[in-house]
Write an enzyme that holds these catalytic residues in place. Structure first.
Site, PDB file in Angstrom:
ATOM      1  CB  THR A 192       5.353   0.739  10.167  1.00 19.57           C
ATOM      2  OG1 THR A 192       5.842   1.320   8.867  1.00 19.57           O
ATOM      3  CG2 THR A 192       6.298   0.550  11.252  1.00 19.57           C
ATOM      4  CG  HIS A 199     -10.593  26.550 -13.650  1.00 22.17           C
ATOM      5  ND1 HIS A 199     -10.472  25.323 -14.455  1.00 22.17           N
ATOM      6  CD2 HIS A 199      -9.446  26.867 -13.765  1.00 22.17           C
ATOM      7  CE1 HIS A 199      -9.221  25.295 -15.234  1.00 22.17           C
ATOM      8  NE2 HIS A 199      -8.699  26.046 -14.467  1.00 22.17           N
ATOM      9  CD  GLU A 243      -7.451  29.640 -10.731  1.00 26.75           C
ATOM     10  OE1 GLU A 243      -8.247  28.654 -10.886  1.00 26.75           O
ATOM     11  OE2 GLU A 243      -6.477  29.666 -11.027  1.00 26.75           O
ATOM     12  N   GLY A 272       0.892  -1.265   0.100  1.00 24.77           N
ATOM     13  CA  GLY A 272       0.224  -0.073   0.127  1.00 24.77           C
ATOM     14  C   GLY A 272       0.871   1.299   0.020  1.00 24.77           C
ATOM     15  N   GLY A 323       2.426   5.760   4.207  1.00 25.21           N
ATOM     16  CA  GLY A 323       1.744   6.345   5.317  1.00 25.21           C
ATOM     17  C   GLY A 323       0.270   5.956   5.391  1.00 25.21           C
ATOM     18  CB  THR A 324      -1.731   3.205   3.893  1.00 30.32           C
ATOM     19  OG1 THR A 324      -0.477   2.337   3.617  1.00 30.32           O
ATOM     20  CG2 THR A 324      -2.185   4.049   2.918  1.00 30.32           C
ATOM     21  N   GLY A 325      -0.076   3.164   7.137  1.00 28.13           N
ATOM     22  CA  GLY A 325       0.007   2.401   8.326  1.00 28.13           C
ATOM     23  C   GLY A 325       0.423   0.911   8.379  1.00 28.13           C
TER      24      GLY A 325
HETATM   25  P1  ADP Z   1       3.553   3.131   6.308  1.00 29.71           P
HETATM   26  O1  ADP Z   1       4.339   2.049   7.083  1.00 29.71           O
HETATM   27  O2  ADP Z   1       2.514   2.537   5.656  1.00 29.71           O
HETATM   28  O3  ADP Z   1       4.334   4.095   5.530  1.00 29.71           O
HETATM   29  P2  ADP Z   1       3.025   4.314   8.968  1.00 29.71           P
HETATM   30  O4  ADP Z   1       2.520   3.000   9.750  1.00 29.71           O
HETATM   31  O5  ADP Z   1       4.658   4.474   9.120  1.00 29.71           O
HETATM   32  O6  ADP Z   1       2.881   4.115   7.462  1.00 29.71           O
HETATM   33  O7  ADP Z   1       2.184   5.148   9.184  1.00 29.71           O
HETATM   34  C1  ADP Z   1       2.838   6.637   9.646  1.00 29.71           C
HETATM   35  C2  ADP Z   1       1.982   7.072  10.653  1.00 29.71           C
HETATM   36  O8  ADP Z   1       0.535   7.734  10.248  1.00 29.71           O
HETATM   37  C3  ADP Z   1       1.409   6.104  11.754  1.00 29.71           C
HETATM   38  O9  ADP Z   1       2.676   6.139  12.785  1.00 29.71           O
HETATM   39  C4  ADP Z   1       0.381   6.864  12.506  1.00 29.71           C
HETATM   40  O10 ADP Z   1       0.325   7.813  13.128  1.00 29.71           O
HETATM   41  C5  ADP Z   1      -0.602   7.425  11.127  1.00 29.71           C
HETATM   42  N1  ADP Z   1      -1.366   6.451  10.489  1.00 29.71           N
HETATM   43  C6  ADP Z   1      -1.447   6.114   9.149  1.00 29.71           C
HETATM   44  N2  ADP Z   1      -2.399   5.106   9.068  1.00 29.71           N
HETATM   45  C7  ADP Z   1      -3.336   5.102  10.271  1.00 29.71           C
HETATM   46  C8  ADP Z   1      -4.603   4.720  10.622  1.00 29.71           C
HETATM   47  N3  ADP Z   1      -5.048   3.801   9.638  1.00 29.71           N
HETATM   48  N4  ADP Z   1      -4.906   4.806  11.737  1.00 29.71           N
HETATM   49  C9  ADP Z   1      -4.167   5.637  12.566  1.00 29.71           C
HETATM   50  N5  ADP Z   1      -3.038   6.134  12.266  1.00 29.71           N
HETATM   51  C10 ADP Z   1      -2.615   5.959  11.072  1.00 29.71           C
HETATM   52 ZN    ZN Z   2      -6.424  26.034 -14.333  1.00 31.62          ZN
END
Ligand code: ADP
Ligand code: ZN
Length: 626
Positions: free
Chosen positions: A217, A434, A431, A210, A213-215
């Site tokens: 880790t 648009h 703008e 994924g 930043g999708t969580g």
């Molecule tokens: P990835 O490993 O997918 O890049 P991370 O787990 O490092 O993403 O996510 C970074 C931070 O973003 C997490 O430590 C958390 O604080 C926040 N975060 C991301 N997804 C979620 C989620 N589904 N629920 C709560 N916090 C989330």
């Molecule tokens: Zn434009």
């Protein structure tokens, strides 16, 4: 070669590579810059927040004695700081003790080792040694091995140990389906015997894929936390060191550590860094190949019931070597989607508790305006909004702060440079174009949230639309209307300034529109000329615009179809605007004076209503209905 093996055995990075440099230095003069262990990530955020108490000072024997009371330890050189289980902060001077770190890790401490010294300082210390290494390795490995990574020190080894007691599924919001899928692993780690007696086959490796930043880790930590087992983490990029063979040694070491601590979770972030398809590697990187082989060997090598679950994370599954995905290895994949509307809302809710929101901030509205944000982005959004609120002196976070934070995250910080008046005027018309066409198609395109001529990032201005729901598909008329809206900015420039005054400002409009048409006709089968055929864009190196599985004739047809759709949309936008010159002009004027117009204000102007000169921030609140 015996010496090399000895060296490899010395590499116990989980314990203390920071100090290993010393024996290495003595034995062989082989220092390794890559041993620069730094692991800020191991410290759960929030724990950095200083409490007011002064730290107590522990002697080294205190540390040894109280090792199991230690909750966190941050080591820098021989200085250690951290907290005890009861929250007391401490400082200590520690010496190398092979058992200490293991002992702490076993009792659940989070250890982070920080050896980030200034690069120059490091170089002075390491340079003679580095020369030695170069010499040594060229002699022993011959020309093909050598040094795999030239600049050292850029590759901090990251091994997190300890038991993230605090992370559980409660800390993960908005991705319930994924959580559900991973629940089974928790169950297995908790009730190994039950699974064993039933003869159930449990996955050894689970691949979490994924967007960043999708969580991923977070989920991995939560699994460990839920099952109450140790969590070991490393990143794929840690395994390519300056020394050939280091990756292999590190993999071995990592699995040994896991076996000693089973049941446990072994988490490998950015697994694509080691597991890249062998054929796609640009040059034949023998070291990486050996590292990958070692990983495969290790994964095949432990029995299913050991209780080690290897979790890998990547955002590039397509890049992975198929061997990694075979049964018995990472044979289970969990794709973690970007959160949908309700998911975003749940994540916002989770983090909103930490900040002070004004009562009129509706998180559902915020969720609506943040399509495409990851969990990490959403967390960041609330932080940014809080920072903005502090900066402008708000007592609580208002809608304005939220809007500002979102714009900043999406478009980069607000530009401070002064815009020429002529540019501003042109932007206002662009703008307004648009906005007007957007409102013209209000029934089928997303409603307008606001229009602004305040520059941000690379854009001179923008019109924001706010989807009512996450769209899963578009009708052909929606696609065409969307194209008209996209091209209306340029169309307005032409109508009000003349064809010789048009600007490069439509760059991203054109790029976006082209992408949409290309998708519509080559992937979604919306062109009657091309029919329902999937024509893929081929690999980037095949040449610009080259198409896979398409004859040259089809490729030409694609080009001419794109052109036709774009021209039609452009003409449509021009027609709509020239039939409504007066209103568009009025819109542009208002934009020039106010710089920002809300969706409601735009609708009022178009309806010929007077808009209130004063406006409260609460009026910028997103309107939910069309
Ligand atoms: P990835 O490993 O997918 O890049 P991370 O787990 O490092 O993403 O996510 C970074 C931070 O973003 C997490 O430590 C958390 O604080 C926040 N975060 C991301 N997804 C979620 C989620 N589904 N629920 C709560 N916090 C989330
Ligand atoms: Zn434009």
């Amino acid at each position: 070669m015996a010496k090399i093996d000895k060296l490899k055995n010395k590499i116990k990075h989980d314990k203390s590579s920071w100090i290993l440099a010393i024996p290495l230095f003595i034995i062989l003069g082989l220092g390794v810059l890559a041993f620069d262990v730094r692991d800020d990530a191991a410290l759960p955020s929030g724990e950095n927040v200083a409490t007011n108490a002064n730290p107590i000072e522990l002697s080294f024997s205190d540390v040894l004695r109280r090792a199991n009371e230690i909750k966190t330890m941050n080591i820098r050189g021989s200085d250690a700081t951290g907290t005890l289980d009861d929250g007391t902060k401490y400082t200590a001077t520690i010496t190398y003790d092979p058992e200490l770190l293991t002992k702490m890790a076993e009792s659940g401490a989070t250890i982070s080792i920080d050896s980030t010294r200034p690069f120059t300082e490091r170089m002075v210390f390491w340079l003679p040694i580095l020369l030695w290494i170069l010499f040594f390795w060229f002699i022993f490995r011959g020309p093909r091995g050598g040094i795999t990574r030239s600049i050292a020190g850029q590759n901090p080894t990251k091994i997190m140990t300890g038991n993230p007691k605090k992370t559980t599924f409660k800390d993960v919001a908005g991705i319930d389906a994924e959580k559900q899928e991973l629940m089974e692993i928790v169950d297995f780690l908790k009730n190994k015997e039950k699974f064993k007696s039933l003869g159930a086959r449990v996955p050894r490796g689970v691949l979490l894929s994924g967007e960043p930043g999708t969580g991923k880790t977070l989920l991995a930590r939560a699994i460990a936390g839920e099952a109450n087992v140790p969590f070991f983490a490393a990143s794929g990029s840690d395994f390519s060191g300056i020394i050939v063979g280091l990756g292999v040694a590190k993999i071995k070491e990592m699995f040994e550590m896991a076996k000693r601590n089973a049941p446990c979770i072994l988490f490998i972030d950015e697994i694509d860094a080691i597991g890249q398809k062998r054929s796609t590697q640009i040059h034949n990187d023998q070291d990486r190949e050996q590292t990958l082989n070692q990983l495969l060997i290790e994964m095949d090598g432990f029995a299913n019931d050991t209780g080690i679950i290897v979790l890998g994370a990547t955002n590039r599954v397509d890049m992975l070597d198929p061997a990694l995905l075979r049964p018995g290895r990472f044979d289970r994949q969990v794709y973690i989607e970007l959160p949908d509307l309700s998911g975003r809302r749940e994540i916002l809710n989770l983090y909103a508790n930490r900040v002070k929101l004004a009562s009129n901030v509706d998180l559902m509205d915020v969720a609506r305006g943040t399509t495409g944000f990851s969990g990490a982005d959403l967390e960041n959004l609330l932080n940014e909004a809080a920072l903005h609120a502090v900066r402008v002196g708000h007592k609580e976070i208002t809608n304005e702060d939220m809007d500002e934070a979102r714009d900043k995250i999406m478009m980069g910080p607000r530009k401070v440079r002064k815009i020429r008046d002529a540019d501003k005027k042109l932007t206002a018309f662009h703008e307004a174009g648009h906005a007007f066409v957007g409102q013209h198609y209000a029934d089928i395109v997303d409603p307008i949230h606001k229009a602004t001529i305040i520059p941000r990032g690379r854009a001179l201005g923008m019109v924001q639309h706010l989807p009512i729901d996450d769209k899963v598909s578009m009708t052909i008329s929606e696609v065409r209307a969307q194209l008209s809206v996209s091209l209306a900015g340029r169309a307005a420039e032409e109508i009000f300034f003349g064809a010789d005054k048009i600007t490069t400002g439509a760059e991203s409009d054109i790029a976006g529109a082209t992408r949409l048409v290309r998708y519509a006709i080559t992937t979604a089968g919306l062109s009657d000329k091309l029919g329902m055929v999937a024509i893929n864009q081929s690999a980037p190196w095949a040449g610009r615009g080259a198409l896979e599985n398409a004859s040259e004739k089809t490729a030409e047809l694609v080009d001419s179809e794109i052109r036709k759709w774009m021209d039609a949309a452009h003409a449509d936008a021009k027609r709509i605007l020239s039939q409504n010159r007066a209103i568009v002009e009025k819109l542009a004027d208002e934009l020039l004076t106010r710089e920002t117009l809300t969706g409601d204000e735009i609708r009022d102007i178009i309806a010929g209503k007077k808009i209130a000169t004063k406006r409260k921030t609460s009026k910028t609140k997103t309107k939910k209905s069309k």
